[in-house]
Design a protein around this motif. Structure first.
Motif, PDB file in Angstrom:
ATOM      1  N   MET A 227       0.834  -1.210   0.000  1.00 37.54           N
ATOM      2  CA  MET A 227       0.000   0.000   0.000  1.00 37.54           C
ATOM      3  C   MET A 227       0.862   1.249   0.000  1.00 37.54           C
ATOM      4  O   MET A 227       0.570   2.228  -0.699  1.00 37.54           O
ATOM      5  CB  MET A 227      -0.925  -0.010   1.214  1.00 37.54           C
ATOM      6  CG  MET A 227      -1.945  -1.137   1.208  1.00 37.54           C
ATOM      7  SD  MET A 227      -2.863  -1.270   2.764  1.00 37.54           S
ATOM      8  CE  MET A 227      -4.166  -0.056   2.481  1.00 37.54           C
ATOM      9  N   VAL A 228       1.946   1.245   0.785  1.00 33.75           N
ATOM     10  CA  VAL A 228       2.854   2.394   0.814  1.00 33.75           C
ATOM     11  C   VAL A 228       3.462   2.618  -0.568  1.00 33.75           C
ATOM     12  O   VAL A 228       3.537   3.765  -1.053  1.00 33.75           O
ATOM     13  CB  VAL A 228       3.953   2.183   1.871  1.00 33.75           C
ATOM     14  CG1 VAL A 228       5.054   3.230   1.721  1.00 33.75           C
ATOM     15  CG2 VAL A 228       3.361   2.229   3.280  1.00 33.75           C
ATOM     16  N   GLN A 229       3.893   1.539  -1.221  1.00 29.85           N
ATOM     17  CA  GLN A 229       4.485   1.688  -2.541  1.00 29.85           C
ATOM     18  C   GLN A 229       3.491   2.310  -3.521  1.00 29.85           C
ATOM     19  O   GLN A 229       3.836   3.211  -4.294  1.00 29.85           O
ATOM     20  CB  GLN A 229       4.975   0.346  -3.078  1.00 29.85           C
ATOM     21  CG  GLN A 229       5.613   0.479  -4.462  1.00 29.85           C
ATOM     22  CD  GLN A 229       6.151  -0.827  -4.996  1.00 29.85           C
ATOM     23  OE1 GLN A 229       6.128  -1.842  -4.323  1.00 29.85           O
ATOM     24  NE2 GLN A 229       6.625  -0.799  -6.230  1.00 29.85           N
ATOM     25  N   ARG A 230       2.233   1.829  -3.471  1.00 30.94           N
ATOM     26  CA  ARG A 230       1.265   2.344  -4.442  1.00 30.94           C
ATOM     27  C   ARG A 230       0.935   3.808  -4.179  1.00 30.94           C
ATOM     28  O   ARG A 230       0.800   4.592  -5.122  1.00 30.94           O
ATOM     29  CB  ARG A 230      -0.012   1.510  -4.386  1.00 30.94           C
ATOM     30  CG  ARG A 230      -1.020   1.848  -5.456  1.00 30.94           C
ATOM     31  CD  ARG A 230      -0.440   1.784  -6.893  1.00 30.94           C
ATOM     32  NE  ARG A 230      -1.471   1.468  -7.850  1.00 30.94           N
ATOM     33  CZ  ARG A 230      -1.587   0.298  -8.479  1.00 30.94           C
ATOM     34  NH1 ARG A 230      -0.701  -0.657  -8.248  1.00 30.94           N
ATOM     35  NH2 ARG A 230      -2.573   0.096  -9.328  1.00 30.94           N
ATOM     36  N   VAL A 231       0.807   4.198  -2.922  1.00 30.41           N
ATOM     37  CA  VAL A 231       0.481   5.600  -2.658  1.00 30.41           C
ATOM     38  C   VAL A 231       1.661   6.492  -3.050  1.00 30.41           C
ATOM     39  O   VAL A 231       1.471   7.636  -3.484  1.00 30.41           O
ATOM     40  CB  VAL A 231       0.036   5.803  -1.194  1.00 30.41           C
ATOM     41  CG1 VAL A 231       1.195   5.904  -0.234  1.00 30.41           C
ATOM     42  CG2 VAL A 231      -0.878   7.014  -1.065  1.00 30.41           C
ATOM     43  N   ASP A 232       2.897   5.980  -2.948  1.00 30.49           N
ATOM     44  CA  ASP A 232       4.044   6.759  -3.436  1.00 30.49           C
ATOM     45  C   ASP A 232       3.993   6.905  -4.950  1.00 30.49           C
ATOM     46  O   ASP A 232       4.338   7.956  -5.492  1.00 30.49           O
ATOM     47  CB  ASP A 232       5.354   6.101  -3.010  1.00 30.49           C
ATOM     48  CG  ASP A 232       6.553   6.960  -3.367  1.00 30.49           C
ATOM     49  OD1 ASP A 232       6.807   7.969  -2.666  1.00 30.49           O
ATOM     50  OD2 ASP A 232       7.230   6.649  -4.373  1.00 30.49           O
ATOM     51  N   GLU A 233       3.566   5.861  -5.634  1.00 24.19           N
ATOM     52  CA  GLU A 233       3.378   5.984  -7.085  1.00 24.19           C
ATOM     53  C   GLU A 233       2.331   7.045  -7.405  1.00 24.19           C
ATOM     54  O   GLU A 233       2.456   7.775  -8.408  1.00 24.19           O
ATOM     55  CB  GLU A 233       2.982   4.623  -7.665  1.00 24.19           C
ATOM     56  CG  GLU A 233       4.098   3.597  -7.593  1.00 24.19           C
ATOM     57  CD  GLU A 233       3.639   2.187  -7.902  1.00 24.19           C
ATOM     58  OE1 GLU A 233       4.508   1.286  -7.920  1.00 24.19           O
ATOM     59  OE2 GLU A 233       2.428   1.971  -8.117  1.00 24.19           O
TER      60      GLU A 233
END
Length: 437
Positions: A227-233
């Motif tokens: 989830m953290v990776q996607r919100v950074d994207e």
């Protein structure tokens, strides 16, 4: 030049999910770049480690006990001045998208206009964690009409934000973009990453506290990281849209989160504790006035962020705001502010914590109900950590005979900070000798 202002706001994100704070998984390249090229607020802390009070503080610049929003379930008082009111008064178009959590808790549909904090444009759900799922997102516009948005929830919100940025307008905007990720999905107590993302972290690196303590970390950390990776994207997409539209040089961007996540290692849920896992969050600023590449290393409270945004837009900071603008620090001017932060803790306890560069000290009100009682007249020691020697807060020194002098100094400072926050100065005492553990 009057800059646009955009707040990119995540939910329940630990500071050490980011590369600039040592996470080796490369989850946050866009945040890391923003922090390196702009202003990284290295030691950034919520003033209240639970959703609604933290959000109320970011909207108003005032302590949760001052606005009355000291716990979840208390709406922001109608008429309480917010950043939306401040920016609208000088001609900004104001917009809010995503999770609000400052209206009545029973609001499953549209938020009433008087509970929208003064925002002109509106695409929200009050309790997004209860009214959506990873691939099911319904938000309500300013007319109260529902919008079912396709795709993963963070992507759907990002699509809506980019569409807003593309609109033609003849005045600057203040956009508050409020994601739910990486907050857990309450209905089933899990962390639903986009399809295929959790699988990337089947053998994850763990911060020291999570590696050492019990909890549900190993069950949920892979989804959380995804989830953290996607919100950074999503951050990369928003900043890319600003570049494409020629708005980067005219837009102040703030990235922060409402609180952290300790994965049930400190109590029976995910936050509401004095530990850095609950209170320390990733924060960075970019845009006009913030392209220094120099970090801010003093301790910063969420209460300092609203006055910073107003100051960055050239607007006066109201005297009733409890924080102080960071712009003088960013410019390298002498900093007279104390290098510590106060944290109010509700619901799980009536607690207060003091975070300094070296020490974490916390005290609780004996027998007080954290759901009904905003503040207390008396607190007693509960936690003391030497963060130089014990950065993961694994060894509570509150009973240590060799730290009595330190405790006495921190009790005095905590009482001062509580009084400075507008509460009656309390009595802060040692815990009873028979207290154990």
């Amino acid at each position: 030049m009057t800059p646009n202002v955009l707040v990119f706001f995540t939910d329940q994100q630990r500071f050490d999910t980011t590369g600039v704070h040592g996470n080796p998984h490369g989850l946050t390249p866009h945040f890391d770049r923003m922090a390196r090229e702009g202003v990284h607020v290295e030691r950034s802390f919520t003033c209240q480690p639970v959703c609604a009070p933290s959000r109320a503080a970011l909207q108003t610049g005032r302590w949760p006990t001052a606005t009355g929003c000291f716990r979840n379930g208390i709406p922001l008082p109608v008429g309480e001045p917010t950043l939306a009111h401040r920016f609208a008064a000088v001609g900004y178009e104001t917009a809010y998208m995503g999770k609000w959590h400052l209206a009545d808790d029973d609001v499953a549909g549209p938020v009433r206009p008087e509970q929208r904090g003064g925002y002109e444009r509106w695409l929200t759900s009050n309790l997004l964690e209860f009214t959506s799922d990873a691939y099911e997102t319904t938000l309500y516009d300013e007319r109260g009409d529902p919008h079912d948005l396709p795709g993963y929830r963070a992507d759907a919100l990002t699509d809506a934000a980019i569409a807003y940025l593309r609109e033609a307008r003849d005045r600057p905007f203040f956009l508050f973009l409020s994601y739910l990720e990486p907050h857990h999905q309450n209905s089933r107590d899990d962390y639903p990453a986009p399809h295929g993302y959790a699988e990337r972290y089947a053998d994850p690196w763990l911060p020291g506290d999570l590696a050492a303590l019990d909890g549900n970390t190993r069950e949920h950390i892979a989804g959380y990281y995804g989830m953290v990776q996607r919100v950074d994207e999503c951050l990369g997409r928003v900043r890319g849209a600003l570049d494409e539209l020629g708005l980067t040089g005219d837009t102040v961007v703030l990235y922060t989160s409402d609180h952290g996540c300790h994965f049930k290692t400190r109590n029976g849920e995910y936050k509401r504790s004095c530990h850095d896992a609950s209170i320390r969050v990733p924060t960075a600023l970019a845009g006009p006035g913030f392209g220094t590449g120099r970090p801010v290393r003093r301790l910063v409270s969420h209460l300092d962020l609203p006055p910073t945004l107003l100051d960055a837009a050239g607007l006066p900071v109201p005297e009733e705001m409890d924080g102080r603008s960071l712009l003088p620090v960013v410019r390298g001017e002498p900093d007279p502010q104390p290098d510590d932060v106060l944290v109010q803790i509700s619901e799980s306890q009536v607690g207060r914590a003091l975070r300094t560069q070296r020490w974490k000290y916390a005290a609780v009100a004996p027998g007080a109900d954290g759901w009904t009682t905003p503040a207390a007249e008396r607190y007693v020691d509960s936690h003391l950590y030497d963060l130089d020697a014990d950065p993961h807060e694994l060894h509570n020194l509150v009973d240590s005979p060799t730290h009595r002098e330190v405790l006495a100094e921190l009790r005095e400072r905590l009482a001062e900070r509580i009084a400075e926050a507008g509460e009656a100065r309390p009595l802060v005492e040692p815990a009873p000798l028979e207290r154990a553990g």
